[in-house]
Each structure stands twice: as structure tokens, then as C-alpha cells.
Design a protein around this motif. Structure first.
Motif, short mmCIF file in Angstrom:
data_model
loop_
_atom_site.label_atom_id
_atom_site.label_comp_id
_atom_site.label_asym_id
_atom_site.label_seq_id
_atom_site.Cartn_x
_atom_site.Cartn_y
_atom_site.Cartn_z
N ASP A 15 1.21 -0.88 -0.07
CA ASP A 15 0.02 -0.33 -0.13
C ASP A 15 0.82 1.34 -0.14
O ASP A 15 1.07 1.67 1.04
CB ASP A 15 -1.08 0.29 1.16
CG ASP A 15 -2.15 1.21 1.32
OD1 ASP A 15 -1.59 1.84 0.58
OD2 ASP A 15 -2.55 1.57 1.80
N THR A 16 1.35 1.46 -1.21
CA THR A 16 2.09 2.86 -1.34
C THR A 16 0.64 4.60 -2.22
O THR A 16 1.82 5.22 -2.58
CB THR A 16 2.88 3.41 -2.60
OG1 THR A 16 2.56 1.91 -3.49
CG2 THR A 16 4.17 1.75 -1.96
N ASN A 17 -0.20 4.07 -2.32
CA ASN A 17 -1.34 4.70 -2.71
C ASN A 17 -1.31 6.47 -1.68
O ASN A 17 -0.65 7.14 -2.73
CB ASN A 17 -2.65 4.16 -2.06
CG ASN A 17 -2.47 3.43 -3.01
OD1 ASN A 17 -2.43 3.23 -4.49
ND2 ASN A 17 -3.56 2.73 -2.82
N GLU A 18 -0.52 6.70 -0.43
CA GLU A 18 -1.03 7.30 -0.33
C GLU A 18 0.73 8.67 -0.73
O GLU A 18 0.70 9.65 -0.85
CB GLU A 18 -0.64 7.99 1.53
CG GLU A 18 -1.19 9.45 2.21
CD GLU A 18 -2.34 10.18 1.54
OE1 GLU A 18 -2.27 11.47 1.81
OE2 GLU A 18 -2.88 9.40 1.09
N LEU A 19 1.57 7.48 0.03
CA LEU A 19 2.84 8.24 -0.64
C LEU A 19 3.01 8.24 -2.00
O LEU A 19 3.96 9.88 -2.29
CB LEU A 19 3.74 6.54 0.03
CG LEU A 19 5.61 7.27 -1.17
CD1 LEU A 19 5.64 8.78 -0.07
CD2 LEU A 19 6.59 6.12 -0.30
N ILE A 20 2.41 8.18 -3.11
CA ILE A 20 2.72 8.12 -4.29
C ILE A 20 1.62 9.81 -4.42
O ILE A 20 2.39 10.33 -5.31
CB ILE A 20 2.12 6.94 -5.26
CG1 ILE A 20 3.26 5.84 -5.13
CG2 ILE A 20 1.58 8.20 -6.58
CD1 ILE A 20 2.31 5.01 -5.78
N LEU A 21 0.69 9.16 -3.70
CA LEU A 21 -0.37 11.16 -4.17
C LEU A 21 0.71 12.14 -3.28
O LEU A 21 0.61 13.26 -4.67
CB LEU A 21 -1.59 10.22 -3.44
CG LEU A 21 -2.53 10.74 -4.15
CD1 LEU A 21 -3.51 9.22 -2.92
CD2 LEU A 21 -3.26 11.10 -5.09
N SER A 23 4.26 12.57 -3.20
CA SER A 23 5.18 12.74 -3.77
C SER A 23 4.93 12.79 -5.38
O SER A 23 4.85 13.96 -5.51
CB SER A 23 5.76 11.55 -4.46
OG SER A 23 6.26 10.93 -3.02
N PHE A 24 3.57 13.17 -6.02
CA PHE A 24 2.82 13.87 -7.18
C PHE A 24 2.67 15.05 -6.87
O PHE A 24 3.32 15.78 -7.10
CB PHE A 24 1.93 13.31 -7.62
CG PHE A 24 2.12 12.18 -8.69
CD1 PHE A 24 2.86 12.72 -10.01
CD2 PHE A 24 2.12 10.63 -8.34
CE1 PHE A 24 3.04 11.63 -11.10
CE2 PHE A 24 2.85 10.16 -9.36
CZ PHE A 24 3.06 10.29 -11.04
N ARG A 25 1.94 15.25 -5.67
CA ARG A 25 1.64 16.70 -4.58
C ARG A 25 2.85 17.49 -4.61
O ARG A 25 2.71 18.77 -5.67
CB ARG A 25 0.76 16.43 -3.69
CG ARG A 25 -0.56 15.86 -3.71
CD ARG A 25 -1.39 15.78 -2.65
NE ARG A 25 -2.39 15.20 -2.82
CZ ARG A 25 -2.52 14.25 -1.42
NH1 ARG A 25 -2.03 13.99 -0.38
NH2 ARG A 25 -3.79 13.65 -0.98
N ASN A 33 4.83 25.21 -9.49
CA ASN A 33 3.64 25.40 -8.96
C ASN A 33 1.80 25.54 -9.16
O ASN A 33 1.32 26.57 -9.33
CB ASN A 33 3.86 27.32 -8.83
CG ASN A 33 3.31 28.06 -8.16
OD1 ASN A 33 3.06 27.41 -7.18
ND2 ASN A 33 2.67 29.18 -8.10
N ILE A 34 1.75 24.17 -9.27
CA ILE A 34 0.30 23.67 -9.90
C ILE A 34 -0.51 22.66 -8.70
O ILE A 34 0.27 22.06 -7.88
CB ILE A 34 0.42 23.80 -11.36
CG1 ILE A 34 1.03 21.95 -11.49
CG2 ILE A 34 0.66 24.69 -12.05
CD1 ILE A 34 0.92 21.29 -12.87
N THR A 35 -1.49 22.74 -8.69
CA THR A 35 -2.27 21.42 -7.74
C THR A 35 -2.81 20.67 -8.82
O THR A 35 -3.91 21.20 -9.49
CB THR A 35 -2.93 22.54 -7.24
OG1 THR A 35 -2.24 22.99 -5.89
CG2 THR A 35 -3.73 21.22 -6.32
N VAL A 36 -2.67 19.32 -8.65
CA VAL A 36 -2.99 18.88 -9.91
C VAL A 36 -4.64 18.05 -8.74
O VAL A 36 -4.26 17.10 -7.93
CB VAL A 36 -2.27 18.33 -10.04
CG1 VAL A 36 -3.12 16.81 -11.10
CG2 VAL A 36 -1.14 18.90 -11.47
N PRO A 37 -5.60 17.82 -9.50
CA PRO A 37 -6.67 17.41 -8.52
C PRO A 37 -6.35 15.47 -7.97
O PRO A 37 -5.69 14.86 -8.89
CB PRO A 37 -7.90 17.08 -9.33
CG PRO A 37 -7.43 17.74 -10.35
CD PRO A 37 -6.04 18.55 -10.37
#
Length: 218
Positions: A15-21, A23-25, A33-37
Motif C-alpha cells: 500500500d503505497t497509495n498515499e505516498l505516491i499521491l 509525492s506527485f503533489r 507551482n500547480i495543484t493537480v487534483p
């Protein structure tokens, strides 16, 4: 008769889901300087990281560097095996099957997670992007795993994953395919590529293998 079961790593075994999210953010915020949903980021799951980043920048190296630094730093505190993973792997090994990991994650990072939970002892082969010219969803990674194990017929193998890339990799190699319902990718999207089986837990995999073998014997 099933001879080998191959697993995706992120989102399937670990379960790496939150880590990946996160890391992308972090990478998008720090470099662009952007926020991707999150809903958009979730569609990247299963893709090679370079491909995902190239959707937002022609110069992906800074994005990759920032993503990887954050991911490596926070990895150990934000990763754990999904419930039932170790028990399922142990049972499958006791059944005499070959087991493997087929991941889009670079080898050093993949091994970081595998070694963190002492999982290497269960796997006979670990295929990462460094090992093949083709990548998921193409058949190349699974065919490479078969080659390394001396398996001549990929239809005697099974691919288990949480993304369409995993399922299509299996299908393109003529392997049986299993999608996990706990994927962060919507169930409708997973169903759209017609996996042979859907499971709530990896604990169901041994039963599926036994059922497939009995069917073939019949």
C-alpha cells in the motif's frame, strides 16, 4: 495448469497509495507551482513515472528528481503490505508456484519496499523497467519474467494488479489476469479491460489457482 503468479508491486502487494499521491503533489507544487487534483493523479497509477510527468512539462527531469527525493525520504513511514499479502505469498509458495514482481518502479526503489518487509524470499523473479525495452501495458515485462524462469508458455501464468496497465500486460502475454478491488482506480475502469477475476484480497489467489488447475484437469 498455473506455474507462476506475477504481481504488480504498488497498490497490489504494498500500500503505497498515499505516498505516491503526496509525492506527485509535492513535485507539481515545488517545480510547477500547480495543484493537480487527486482524481487526476490516480489515473497515473500504473504508468511509468516519466510518462506521467511528461503530460505537464517538456523538461521532466526536475519533476522526477523532486518526486523521487520526497518519495525516498518518506517511503518507510508511509508504506505497508496490504492485509493478507504475506499469508497469501506464503501459501502460494507452499503450493510450489513460482512468484514474481512485475513493476513500473525503478529497481532500487522497488527493492526498498520489498526489503523493508522481508518479501524477497517469496519472489523468484523481480522485473523492473531497467530489464525490458517494452513496459506495461505491453507484454514485454511478463514475457521477460517467463524467460528468466524458463517458462515457455505464458498462458500457464497469472498476472495480478491494481491498474489497467497490469491487466493489459497480462492479456497481451496471454496470461490469466486478476484485478484487485481495493485499487484506487475505479472499478468500472478496471472492468473495462475485462480481467478474468476480481478479488477483494490476495488471500483469494490460492483458491483461484487451485480452481484453474482443477478446471484444466477436468
Amino acid at each position: 495448469m498455473i506455474k507462476a503468479v506475477f504481481f504488480d508491486l504498488d497498490g497490489t502487494v504494498l500500500d503505497t497509495n498515499e505516498l505516491i499521491l503526496q509525492s506527485f503533489r509535492h513535485a507539481f507544487r515545488e517545480r510547477l507551482n500547480i495543484t493537480v487534483p487527486d482524481e487526476t493523479i490516480l489515473t497515473f497509477f500504473g504508468e511509468p513515472l516519466h510518462y506521467s510527468m511528461s503530460k505537464y512539462s517538456d523538461d521532466v527531469e526536475p519533476l522526477l528528481e523532486t518526486y523521487r527525493e520526497f518519495n525516498w525520504k518518506h517511503h518507510d513511514s508511509m508504506v505497508e503490505p496490504f492485509h493478507g499479502t504475506i499469508e497469501a505469498l506464503r501459501e502460494l509458495k507452499e503450493m510450489g508456484l513460482y512468484l514474481g514482481i512485475i513493476t513500473s518502479k525503478r529497481r532500487n526503489v522497488a527493492m526498498k519496499g520489498i526489503d523493508l518487509f522481508d518479501l524477497a524470499k517469496y519472489f523468484d523473479v523481480i522485473v523492473t523497467p531497467e530489464d525490458t525495452e517494452e513496459h506495461k501495458p505491453k507484454a514485454g515485462p511478463l514475457l521477460k519474467a517467463c524467460e528468466l524462469l524458463g517458462i515457455e508458455d505464458p498462458s500457464t501464468t497469472m498476472m495480478v494488479g491494481d491498474s489497467t496497465y497490469d491487466i493489459l500486460c497480462g492479456k497481451n502475454a496471454n496470461a490469466s489476469t486478476v484485478a484487485v478491488r481495493y485499487s484506487k482506480i475505479s472499478l468500472d475502469i478496471l472492468k473495462s479491460v475485462s480481467p478474468d477475476f476480481l478479488v477483494d484480497s490476495l488471500l483469494e489467489i490460492p483458491g483461484i489457482v487451485k480452481g484453474s488447475d482443477n478446471k484444466n484437469k477436468g
